[in-house]
Structures are given as structure tokens and as C-alpha cells.
Design a protein around this motif. Structure first.
Motif, short mmCIF file in Angstrom:
data_model
loop_
_atom_site.label_atom_id
_atom_site.label_comp_id
_atom_site.label_asym_id
_atom_site.label_seq_id
_atom_site.Cartn_x
_atom_site.Cartn_y
_atom_site.Cartn_z
N LEU A 273 1.77 -3.82 -1.09
CA LEU A 273 0.85 -4.69 -1.81
C LEU A 273 -0.06 -5.46 -0.86
O LEU A 273 -1.12 -5.93 -1.25
N ALA A 274 0.37 -5.57 0.40
CA ALA A 274 -0.44 -6.25 1.42
C ALA A 274 -1.43 -5.30 2.08
O ALA A 274 -2.14 -5.68 3.00
N GLY A 275 -1.44 -4.04 1.62
CA GLY A 275 -2.38 -3.07 2.16
C GLY A 275 -1.82 -2.19 3.26
O GLY A 275 -2.55 -1.41 3.87
N PRO B 70 -5.35 -7.89 -3.90
CA PRO B 70 -6.13 -8.90 -3.17
C PRO B 70 -5.41 -10.24 -2.99
O PRO B 70 -5.51 -10.84 -1.92
N THR B 71 -4.69 -10.69 -3.99
CA THR B 71 -3.99 -11.97 -3.87
C THR B 71 -2.89 -11.89 -2.83
O THR B 71 -2.71 -12.79 -2.01
N ILE C 192 7.01 -11.32 -4.14
CA ILE C 192 6.08 -10.55 -4.99
C ILE C 192 6.29 -9.10 -4.61
O ILE C 192 6.02 -8.68 -3.48
N LEU C 193 6.80 -8.33 -5.57
CA LEU C 193 7.24 -6.97 -5.28
C LEU C 193 6.54 -5.93 -6.14
O LEU C 193 6.08 -6.21 -7.25
N GLN C 194 6.53 -4.71 -5.64
CA GLN C 194 5.91 -3.56 -6.29
C GLN C 194 6.76 -3.10 -7.48
O GLN C 194 7.94 -2.79 -7.32
N GLU D 174 -2.37 -15.41 -9.40
CA GLU D 174 -3.14 -16.62 -9.07
C GLU D 174 -2.52 -17.85 -9.71
O GLU D 174 -2.47 -18.91 -9.10
N GLU D 175 -2.03 -17.72 -10.93
CA GLU D 175 -1.40 -18.85 -11.63
C GLU D 175 0.06 -19.00 -11.24
O GLU D 175 0.53 -20.10 -10.96
#
Length: 150
Positions: free
Chosen positions: A8-10, A23-24, A95-97, A143-144
Motif C-alpha cells: 500500500l506504500a507503493g 496515496p494516504t 493499515i493493511l491490504q 483520511e478520517e
């Protein structure tokens, strides 16, 4: 500090040799608010690799090879990273896939490569939840949601 799935971090570490850049998540890593980990790569699995799914307590590749040991090793190494981080600051969430046999949360593939999703969690997710670390996915309104963890 937030733990994130490296894909998720690219970072191109998925089974197919690609990433799923969010992106977040990338912004969190770039601002040193998050640390990317990939339990599958930490367990010694190559990139790219044969797709795998969780079936009960085991994780199998599509060709039938049991790679549970590699996943457990990767989770152990990822937990060591968390332990090192927590010497300096608490890990507030992950934050996981989604759907991954290591990082999936709430739903994973059924373990027989039918393409169907079933209720369940990936192995790394289970370890995090057992430690009391809340888990989000890229499908959440990050984002929230992350405001309460930063």
C-alpha cells in the motif's frame, strides 16, 4: 506510529510483483508517521510468487505447497519490527491490504482458489488483533479514520 502493508506504500512486493499504492498510506510513510512491512517477504517468499490463500490454520500456494511456515516466520519478523518501534513510541494501528492471506481483515479468499471471499483474517492481522492493535484497510475512509491514531 502506524504499521502499513508495504504494498500500500507503493513497494512492489505483492505476489504478482506489483504494488497497490494508496496515496494516504504513501503520505504517512513519507512523513515518518508509518512503517511499511510485508510479512510474506519477511518470511523469505520471493517477488513475484505463486498466489496463496489461507485455509484454516494453513496457507497454501495455488500449486498445493504449504507455506504456513514462511508466513509464520514473516509474522514473527514483522512483530519484532513492531517491538523495536514500541521502544520509542506506541504503535497505534495498522493499515493493511484487504483479502490477503497475511494482511486481510474481515474477509479473505476461501482457501480453495475459487475467487470467493469468506469471513476471516490473514495471519498477520490475527497477531496484531491479539496484541490489541486496531486494524484498518485501504477500503476504509483513511483520511478520517487515521485522525484518532496520529
Amino acid at each position: 506510529m502506524i504499521i502499513v502493508s508495504a504494498c500500500l506504500a507503493g513497494i512492489a512486493c505483492r505476489y504478482d510483483g506489483k504494488s497497490t499504492l494508496h496515496p494516504t498510506v504513501k503520505r504517512l510513510v513519507d512523513t515518518d508517521a508509518a512503517v511499511p512491512v510485508c510479512p510474506e517477504v519477511l518470511g523469505g517468499l520471493p517477488v513475484p510468487r505463486t498466489p496463496a490463500e489461507r485455509n484454516g490454520l494453513h496457507i497454501y500456494q495455488r500449486d498445493g505447497k504449504d507455506i504456513t511456515q514462511e508466513f509464520e516466520l514473516g509474522c514473527s519478523r514483522a512483530l519484532e519490527i513492531i517491538k523495536d518501534i514500541e521502544q520509542e513510541q506506541p504503535v497505534t494501528c495498522a493499515i493493511l491490504q484487504t483479502r490477503s492471506p497475511s494482511c486481510g481483515y474481515g474477509k479473505i479468499y476461501d482457501g480453495i482458489f475459487s475467487g470467493k471471499l469468506i469471513p476471516g483474517n490473514g495471519l498477520f492481522t490475527e497477531y496484531l488483533l491479539a496484541l490489541g492493535i486496531p486494524v484498518l484497510t485501504e477500503e476504509d475512509n483513511l483520511e478520517e479514520e487515521i485522525k484518532q491514531y496520529i
